[in-house]
Design a protein around this motif. Structure first.
Motif, PDB file in Angstrom:
ATOM      1  N   ILE A   1      -1.145  11.477   2.004  1.00  0.00           N
ATOM      2  CA  ILE A   1      -3.067  10.656   2.065  1.00  0.00           C
ATOM      3  C   ILE A   1      -3.026  11.819   3.279  1.00  0.00           C
ATOM      4  O   ILE A   1      -4.346  11.810   2.970  1.00  0.00           O
TER       5      ILE A   1
ATOM      6  N   VAL B   1       1.226  -1.019   0.029  1.00  0.00           N
ATOM      7  CA  VAL B   1      -0.016   0.141  -0.314  1.00  0.00           C
ATOM      8  C   VAL B   1       0.843   1.483  -0.066  1.00  0.00           C
ATOM      9  O   VAL B   1       0.254   2.596  -0.983  1.00  0.00           O
TER      10      VAL B   1
ATOM     11  N   ILE C   1     -14.660   9.855  10.052  1.00  0.00           N
ATOM     12  CA  ILE C   1     -13.586  10.242   8.902  1.00  0.00           C
ATOM     13  C   ILE C   1     -13.958   9.287   7.343  1.00  0.00           C
ATOM     14  O   ILE C   1     -14.567   9.723   6.857  1.00  0.00           O
TER      15      ILE C   1
HETATM   16  O1  LIG Z   1      -4.682   2.092   3.201  1.00  0.00           O
HETATM   17  C1  LIG Z   1      -4.506   2.513   4.152  1.00  0.00           C
HETATM   18  N1  LIG Z   1      -3.727   1.735   5.362  1.00  0.00           N
HETATM   19  C2  LIG Z   1      -4.332   0.460   5.653  1.00  0.00           C
HETATM   20  C3  LIG Z   1      -4.995   0.012   6.467  1.00  0.00           C
HETATM   21  C4  LIG Z   1      -4.679  -1.436   6.132  1.00  0.00           C
HETATM   22  C5  LIG Z   1      -3.368  -2.205   7.292  1.00  0.00           C
HETATM   23  C6  LIG Z   1      -2.605  -1.358   5.614  1.00  0.00           C
HETATM   24  C7  LIG Z   1      -2.361  -0.064   5.970  1.00  0.00           C
HETATM   25  C8  LIG Z   1      -4.515   3.875   4.709  1.00  0.00           C
HETATM   26  C9  LIG Z   1      -5.465   4.524   3.371  1.00  0.00           C
HETATM   27  C10 LIG Z   1      -4.361   4.428   1.823  1.00  0.00           C
HETATM   28  C11 LIG Z   1      -4.876   5.369   0.839  1.00  0.00           C
HETATM   29  C12 LIG Z   1      -5.155   6.634   1.077  1.00  0.00           C
HETATM   30  C13 LIG Z   1      -5.485   6.947   2.280  1.00  0.00           C
HETATM   31  O2  LIG Z   1      -4.665   5.932   3.799  1.00  0.00           O
HETATM   32  N2  LIG Z   1      -4.099   4.408   5.109  1.00  0.00           N
HETATM   33  C14 LIG Z   1      -4.063   5.500   6.498  1.00  0.00           C
HETATM   34  C15 LIG Z   1      -5.659   5.620   7.027  1.00  0.00           C
HETATM   35  C16 LIG Z   1      -6.466   4.760   7.621  1.00  0.00           C
HETATM   36  C17 LIG Z   1      -7.890   4.644   7.963  1.00  0.00           C
HETATM   37  C18 LIG Z   1      -7.930   5.478   7.395  1.00  0.00           C
HETATM   38 CL1  LIG Z   1      -9.980   6.018   8.156  1.00  0.00          CL
HETATM   39  C19 LIG Z   1      -7.357   6.857   7.983  1.00  0.00           C
HETATM   40  C20 LIG Z   1      -6.260   6.617   6.636  1.00  0.00           C
HETATM   41  N3  LIG Z   1      -2.964   5.545   6.441  1.00  0.00           N
HETATM   42  C21 LIG Z   1      -2.306   5.068   6.407  1.00  0.00           C
HETATM   43  C22 LIG Z   1      -0.722   5.864   6.439  1.00  0.00           C
HETATM   44  C23 LIG Z   1      -0.109   4.723   5.660  1.00  0.00           C
HETATM   45  F1  LIG Z   1       1.717   5.199   6.060  1.00  0.00           F
HETATM   46  C24 LIG Z   1       0.066   4.142   4.454  1.00  0.00           C
HETATM   47 CL2  LIG Z   1       0.364   3.081   3.848  1.00  0.00          CL
HETATM   48  C25 LIG Z   1      -1.648   4.162   4.253  1.00  0.00           C
HETATM   49  C26 LIG Z   1      -2.300   4.930   5.049  1.00  0.00           C
END
Ligand SMILES: O=C(NC1CCCCC1)[C@H]([C@@H]1CCCCO1)n1c(-c2ccc(Cl)cc2)nc2cc(F)c(Cl)cc21
Length: 219
Positions: A113, A30, A197
């Motif tokens: 992000i 990701v 969110i």
């Molecule tokens: O896909 C994500 N996280 C996965 C969840 C499962 C485990 C592995 C990581 C998200 C997405 C990616 C697309 C853009 C928006 O954020 N993401 C969030 C995040 C999580 C919760 C919410 Cl409600 C909002 C944003 N924080 C992140 C920090 C990071 F470094 C990266 Cl790489 C991705 C991150």
């Protein structure tokens, strides 16, 4: 190596939790995807729901391998997983965010992000948490342990004994384990924001997988 003053069964427990954690790592793809391309808010929302769905499945596998979990009452097992899935997702995101990416990539990742569609008001607390987790420089054992604690009620006796592990890796910081647990308080506040969110994501149609509807209490 586990600390010398750890008993045999504690050592076995640490190894079991670490092995379970390493077997069920979410691939860092990701982060690579986000660094590689600039996605639209719709694509970012889809990426999040796909990654989160995958992570819930991985989390269930990890939890089943935590010694003693399967001997818990089945209702409790579900309740613990349901109660911790969102926190485990933020914790995993924080760990991915703070895992060593080449210099300058973290800024790109943060920028992507920030513009992914999340409402501005949640960006600050989310990145504060990510940076505070990064500041702990957790090794894999501590990451696995903190994830297991997030899932299990943290006041179980044997989890407290695991603080010996942290003492070894952070000998100059006797309060390290308390700091680690302190992050769980920050994590619970993110849990509180989560529904807002997700529902305030700047997309016209918020689609979720059946598993997320179950776990996230949405739709
Ligand atoms: O896909 C994500 N996280 C996965 C969840 C499962 C485990 C592995 C990581 C998200 C997405 C990616 C697309 C853009 C928006 O954020 N993401 C969030 C995040 C999580 C919760 C919410 Cl409600 C909002 C944003 N924080 C992140 C920090 C990071 F470094 C990266 Cl790489 C991705 C991150």
């Amino acid at each position: 190596p586990p600390p010398p003053n750890c008993s045999r069964e504690q050592r076995a427990l640490i190894q079991a939790i670490l092995k379970a954690y390493e077997r069920h790592q979410i691939p860092h793809d990701v982060a690579k995807k986000l660094l590689h391309d600039q996605y639209s808010v719709e694509e970012n929302f889809l990426l999040l729901t796909e990654m989160a769905t995958n992570q819930v499945q991985v989390l269930v596998e990890f939890t089943k391998n935590i010694p003693g979990f399967l001997s818990l009452d089945h209702e409790d097992q579900i309740a613990l997983l349901k109660g911790s899935a969102v926190e485990a997702m933020f914790l995993r995101s924080a760990q991915v965010f703070s895992s060593k990416t080449p210099a300058g990539h973290t800024e790109v990742l943060e920028d992507r992000i920030r513009k992914s569609g999340i409402s501005e008001e949640f960006i600050i607390p989310m990145f504060n948490f990510y940076k505070s987790i990064g500041g702990l420089h957790m090794n894999p054992e501590e990451q696995a342990l903190l994830t297991a604690i997030t899932i299990l009620t943290p006041d179980r006796p044997y989890v407290k004994d695991q603080s010996k592990l942290c003492t070894l890796h952070h000998p100059h910081e006797p309060q390290y384990f308390a700091r680690l647990l302190g992050r769980l308080t920050e994590l619970r506040s993110l849990n509180h924001y989560h529904t807002e969110i997700i529902s305030s994501w700047r997309v016209s149609d918020h689609k979720f997988t059946p598993l997320l509807c179950e776990i996230w209490d949405v739709q």
